[in-house]
Design a protein around this motif. Structure first.
Motif, PDB file in Angstrom:
ATOM      1  N   PHE A 137      66.258  58.624 -58.247  1.00  0.00           N
ATOM      2  CA  PHE A 137      65.412  58.751 -57.227  1.00  0.00           C
ATOM      3  C   PHE A 137      65.451  57.295 -56.237  1.00  0.00           C
ATOM      4  N   LYS A 138      64.948  57.592 -55.099  1.00  0.00           N
ATOM      5  CA  LYS A 138      64.874  56.138 -54.206  1.00  0.00           C
ATOM      6  C   LYS A 138      63.869  56.596 -53.219  1.00  0.00           C
ATOM      7  N   TRP A 139      63.086  55.409 -53.339  1.00  0.00           N
ATOM      8  CA  TRP A 139      61.710  55.376 -52.727  1.00  0.00           C
ATOM      9  C   TRP A 139      61.786  54.081 -51.686  1.00  0.00           C
ATOM     10  N   LEU A 168      64.792  51.302 -55.208  1.00  0.00           N
ATOM     11  CA  LEU A 168      63.971  51.147 -54.135  1.00  0.00           C
ATOM     12  C   LEU A 168      64.682  50.601 -53.116  1.00  0.00           C
ATOM     13  N   ASP A 169      64.510  50.810 -51.703  1.00  0.00           N
ATOM     14  CA  ASP A 169      64.823  50.443 -50.555  1.00  0.00           C
ATOM     15  C   ASP A 169      63.739  49.744 -49.742  1.00  0.00           C
ATOM     16  N   ALA A 170      64.263  48.216 -49.359  1.00  0.00           N
ATOM     17  CA  ALA A 170      63.221  47.618 -48.640  1.00  0.00           C
ATOM     18  C   ALA A 170      63.649  47.756 -47.109  1.00  0.00           C
ATOM     19  N   ASN A 171      64.900  48.043 -46.939  1.00  0.00           N
ATOM     20  CA  ASN A 171      65.419  47.860 -45.390  1.00  0.00           C
ATOM     21  C   ASN A 171      65.201  46.591 -44.753  1.00  0.00           C
ATOM     22  N   GLY A 172      65.371  45.467 -45.847  1.00  0.00           N
ATOM     23  CA  GLY A 172      65.266  44.000 -45.127  1.00  0.00           C
ATOM     24  C   GLY A 172      63.964  43.754 -44.765  1.00  0.00           C
ATOM     25  N   ILE A 194      67.204  47.306 -56.141  1.00  0.00           N
ATOM     26  CA  ILE A 194      66.596  47.431 -54.637  1.00  0.00           C
ATOM     27  C   ILE A 194      67.544  46.797 -53.641  1.00  0.00           C
ATOM     28  N   GLU A 195      67.533  47.864 -52.768  1.00  0.00           N
ATOM     29  CA  GLU A 195      68.347  47.697 -51.585  1.00  0.00           C
ATOM     30  C   GLU A 195      67.663  46.814 -50.521  1.00  0.00           C
ATOM     31  N   GLN A 196      68.563  45.953 -50.043  1.00  0.00           N
ATOM     32  CA  GLN A 196      68.321  45.039 -48.884  1.00  0.00           C
ATOM     33  C   GLN A 196      66.918  44.603 -48.972  1.00  0.00           C
ATOM     34  N   LEU A 219      73.152  44.975 -51.122  1.00  0.00           N
ATOM     35  CA  LEU A 219      73.330  44.990 -49.851  1.00  0.00           C
ATOM     36  C   LEU A 219      73.613  45.988 -49.118  1.00  0.00           C
ATOM     37  N   ASP A 220      72.787  46.192 -48.226  1.00  0.00           N
ATOM     38  CA  ASP A 220      72.762  47.525 -47.323  1.00  0.00           C
ATOM     39  C   ASP A 220      72.860  47.081 -45.737  1.00  0.00           C
ATOM     40  N   GLU A 221      71.831  46.885 -45.113  1.00  0.00           N
ATOM     41  CA  GLU A 221      71.917  46.596 -43.656  1.00  0.00           C
ATOM     42  C   GLU A 221      72.713  45.205 -43.476  1.00  0.00           C
ATOM     43  N   SER A 222      73.008  44.433 -44.417  1.00  0.00           N
ATOM     44  CA  SER A 222      73.917  43.289 -44.502  1.00  0.00           C
ATOM     45  C   SER A 222      75.333  43.643 -44.229  1.00  0.00           C
ATOM     46  N   ILE A 243      77.249  51.400 -49.205  1.00  0.00           N
ATOM     47  CA  ILE A 243      78.322  51.734 -48.256  1.00  0.00           C
ATOM     48  C   ILE A 243      78.041  53.047 -47.337  1.00  0.00           C
ATOM     49  N   LYS A 244      77.795  52.775 -46.325  1.00  0.00           N
ATOM     50  CA  LYS A 244      77.435  54.015 -45.325  1.00  0.00           C
ATOM     51  C   LYS A 244      78.499  54.148 -44.512  1.00  0.00           C
ATOM     52  N   ALA A 245      79.777  54.951 -45.032  1.00  0.00           N
ATOM     53  CA  ALA A 245      81.065  54.889 -44.360  1.00  0.00           C
ATOM     54  C   ALA A 245      81.186  55.256 -43.042  1.00  0.00           C
TER      55      ALA A 245
HETATM   56 MG   LIG Z   1      68.845  51.193 -47.721  1.00  0.00          MG
END
Ligand SMILES: [Mg+2]
Length: 324
Positions: A137-139, A168-172, A194-196, A219-222, A243-245
């Motif tokens: 799961f992702k939150w 978890l995803d903090a979106n920076g 934890i993402e970004q 790393l995501d937004e990076s 990676i968001k291809a």
């Molecule tokens: Mg993300």
């Protein structure tokens, strides 16, 4: 194989069942563009699915780019799509590959991570109670006051099925201090990642965090575009890469870079349709060594428009050509 192929496009707008809350605000409608290429007796589909606040072009930019193209295009024209239009580059190049590459011989079996609603709503998400053990799961975090979120987080943990993975995803959206607070708690619970945690400008600090705590960081937004991904890799990042291809630019170059360097990758959704997703599964993920990481493609339940069950042709038939 082909000199030039026939090109058509149709924009789409899909309303989320309920708006998605992110650190960047509320998102209600997923807009994109379906591409149709036809060469000899073959038809291939592509999809442009930008996210402007993630650093790609806007959907309007993409639409204008398509409107300015002639009704027939060449591979050379696709190669010349500028770096400022990474989602267009992905859409056209993936569609072109669909024309010239043989169909995939095996489709990878992927486990998917399910995106929970943000905030307290996550505690009532039906997926929590119906998912099998070992699910991922992702939150989203970094959206509300940290103390409230930390409390919700502990409640959420208590509701997870057996052996579930939580990312978890903090979106920076965290400060250094908040990131430390989260990571300290996460280390105790064995959180998958934890993402970004910090904004893309703070790679050095994220490198420090990754050395200080045991919870893996991604790393995501990076690393939205391939160019950014390469930069972070060369600056020493050896943690995970989301990676968001569809936002990364050339999928051919992306595949090549991932094949050459052994990256730990989480493939993630941008709420694309099955057109872009199948390309990613069959021509990107399948071309790399298999990984146990769940992909972030578990977002079907965010729509109830039935598109998931439709073929590309059926989706196409329901859309109107754009008025150029
Ligand atoms: Mg993300």
């Amino acid at each position: 194989m082909f000199d030039r192929v026939r090109f058509e496009f149709r924009p789409y707008a899909r309303r989320f069942k309920r708006p998605l809350q992110t650190h960047h605000g509320e998102w209600a409608v997923r807009q994109g563009v379906i591409l149709r290429l036809e060469g000899a007796d073959r038809v291939s589909w592509g999809e442009i699915v930008p996210i402007e606040w993630f650093g790609s072009e806007s959907c309007l930019d993409a639409l204008r780019f398509c409107q300015a193209l002639p009704g027939e295009i060449t591979h050379a024209q696709i190669q010349q799509i500028p770096a400022s239009l990474p989602a267009c580059r992905f859409g056209f190049e993936s569609a072109w590959e669909g024309l010239v590459l043989p169909p995939p011989n095996s489709v990878p079996q992927l486990s998917i991570s399910m995106l929970l609603p943000t905030g307290a709503e996550a505690l009532h998400a039906p997926q929590l109670f119906t998912a099998s053990s070992g699910s991922t799961f992702k939150w989203k975090i970094g959206v509300a006051v940290i103390q409230d979120e930390l409390e919700l987080f502990e409640e959420l943990i208590s509701l997870l099925p057996n052996q579930a993975h939580l990312r978890l995803d903090a979106n920076g959206g965290l400060t250094w201090q908040q990131a430390c607070q989260w990571l300290q708690l996460c280390d105790g619970y064995g959180i998958e990642l934890i993402e970004q945690p910090l904004p893309p400008t703070q790679l050095d600090q994220m490198l420090k965090l990754s050395q200080r705590y045991s919870t893996p960081l991604a790393l995501d937004e990076s690393v939205t575009t391939l160019e950014q991904l390469q930069t972070c890799y060369h600056q020493g990042w050896r943690g995970l890469f989301v990676i968001k291809a569809p936002l990364a630019g050339s999928p051919v170059q992306l595949r090549h870079f991932c094949q050459t360097h052994q990256l730990d990758i989480v493939w993630s959704s941008v709420f694309e349709t099955a057109i872009a997703r199948r390309y990613i599964e069959n021509y990107l993920i399948a071309a790399l060594p298999s990984s146990n990481r769940a992909t972030g493609f578990g977002v079907e339940h965010w729509f109830d428009d039935g598109w998931e069950q439709r073929s590309p042709e059926q989706i196409w038939q329901r859309l109107e050509p754009s008025n150029s």
